[in-house]
Write an enzyme that holds these catalytic residues in place. Sequence first.
Site, short mmCIF file in Angstrom:
data_model
loop_
_atom_site.label_atom_id
_atom_site.label_comp_id
_atom_site.label_asym_id
_atom_site.label_seq_id
_atom_site.Cartn_x
_atom_site.Cartn_y
_atom_site.Cartn_z
N GLU A 1 -57.23 49.61 94.29
CA GLU A 1 -58.08 50.69 93.80
C GLU A 1 -59.16 50.99 94.82
O GLU A 1 -59.45 50.16 95.70
CB GLU A 1 -58.75 50.25 92.49
CG GLU A 1 -57.78 49.96 91.36
CD GLU A 1 -56.91 51.16 91.02
OE1 GLU A 1 -57.45 52.20 90.61
OE2 GLU A 1 -55.69 51.07 91.19
N LYS B 1 -53.98 48.67 81.68
CA LYS B 1 -52.53 48.84 81.52
C LYS B 1 -52.02 48.12 80.26
O LYS B 1 -51.17 48.66 79.56
CB LYS B 1 -51.82 48.32 82.78
CG LYS B 1 -52.11 49.23 83.98
CD LYS B 1 -51.68 48.59 85.29
CE LYS B 1 -51.92 49.48 86.49
NZ LYS B 1 -51.76 48.79 87.77
N1 HSE Z 1 -54.40 49.02 92.16
C1 HSE Z 1 -53.22 49.11 91.35
C2 HSE Z 1 -52.35 47.89 91.62
C3 HSE Z 1 -52.47 50.37 91.67
O1 HSE Z 1 -52.64 47.16 92.58
O2 HSE Z 1 -51.43 47.63 90.86
C4 HSE Z 1 -51.43 50.74 90.66
O3 HSE Z 1 -51.97 50.99 89.40
#
Ligand code: HSE
Length: 410
Positions: A185, A200
Amino acid sequence: MAKIAIMGCGVVGGGTADLLTENRERIKESCGEYLDLKYVLDVRDLPDSPYRDLIVHDVAAIENDPEVTVVAETIGGVRHAYDYTVRLLKAGKSVVSSNKQLVSEHGAELLALAREHGCRYLFEASTGGGIPVIGPLSHDLSQNEILEISGILNGTTNYILTRMKGGGVGFETALSEAQEKGYAERDPSADVEGTDACRKIAILAATAFGKLIAPSRIHTEGITAIRQSDVAAAASVGAAVKLLGRAIRRGGECFVLVSPFFVFADCPLSHVDGVYNAVSVTGNYVGDVMFYGRGAGAKATASAVVADLVEAATGKGATPVWETADESFPTAFGSFVCPRYLSFSGVDRNAVRVVFGDVEFIRGAEGEIAFLTPAQSELECADAIARLSHGGGQLLSMIRVYESGERPEA
Ligand code: HSE
């Protein structure tokens, strides 16, 4: 010919534009018409982008264009994405999102708006990148009671933990590598502190249970406290340390959490390495099902965004109803039961046995005493840790041990 807009031309938005261009003919076969990219909304002019002639800076250009019926939101964050999504849904345009923060915080409201205005709100790309998991949970597994979802939902942390296990690469270097590859991110603390995985699992739990739990109410721990010696202790007993998002129904109880776990080699999740994600789903009829693939990156995520664009453009499918979970859901985390790995200094084996009972001592770091506890609740474990600390012990690590939950009869 349907017209499409993309909001946010970063890693995922750029990948989406590329796939729409590359797959133009294949998309026509699926939709029966071409999906033409008409606008790319971005704050930047992007003079070097192949999409520079499509750039607009004001969402009103999309909102007021009756030709545009489907829009991809790949901005991320909530500040602009929420406002733009609400405006577009109210204008009757379907919105497809890769934005886990927005879906996990406002998904219930945005789905209701889509239903009210006769359009769609789709977000396969928000969870697990290119891995199809929301679609299968909503369609193919919809006649099951979902007993458990456990997944490696963050590619950055899985990449870091894999590099730490392989040896030779420290936390900071592994994180820099993940950033260079476009996995992390913008603020990587969302990855390493578990926030991204928390969003998630909130989305997956809502898809399975119909109730959206505010991410702030989900017990979330990241990987910043994991030491190389913990990873080595796990390996010494045939386990890998994995950051898992879990949503578990046990009898009348339901637990939703994000935490590092020791995952033993007999579980397929322990073998999921690098940027790969995997989601294991247990349904009361189907039993165990596992989804595996790239959880981050431009191409993988664009694969899910474009599939949703095609679904929205064809007008097929129904919009689910999510309630906003109240205080009664999920069950209070203090009742969550599992075995744990603990590492202490300043205590001996006898003291550990007196407090924790029938433990298994394992190889820990120099000067530490490491062991696996029997299954006990969070509250019981906290009480035992306090007792051992009171006797002079210093807790250095605590990592939960993954045990799969209820299984249907074959
Ligand atoms: N930063 C997230 C990951 C990107 O490393 O999974 C995907 O949502």
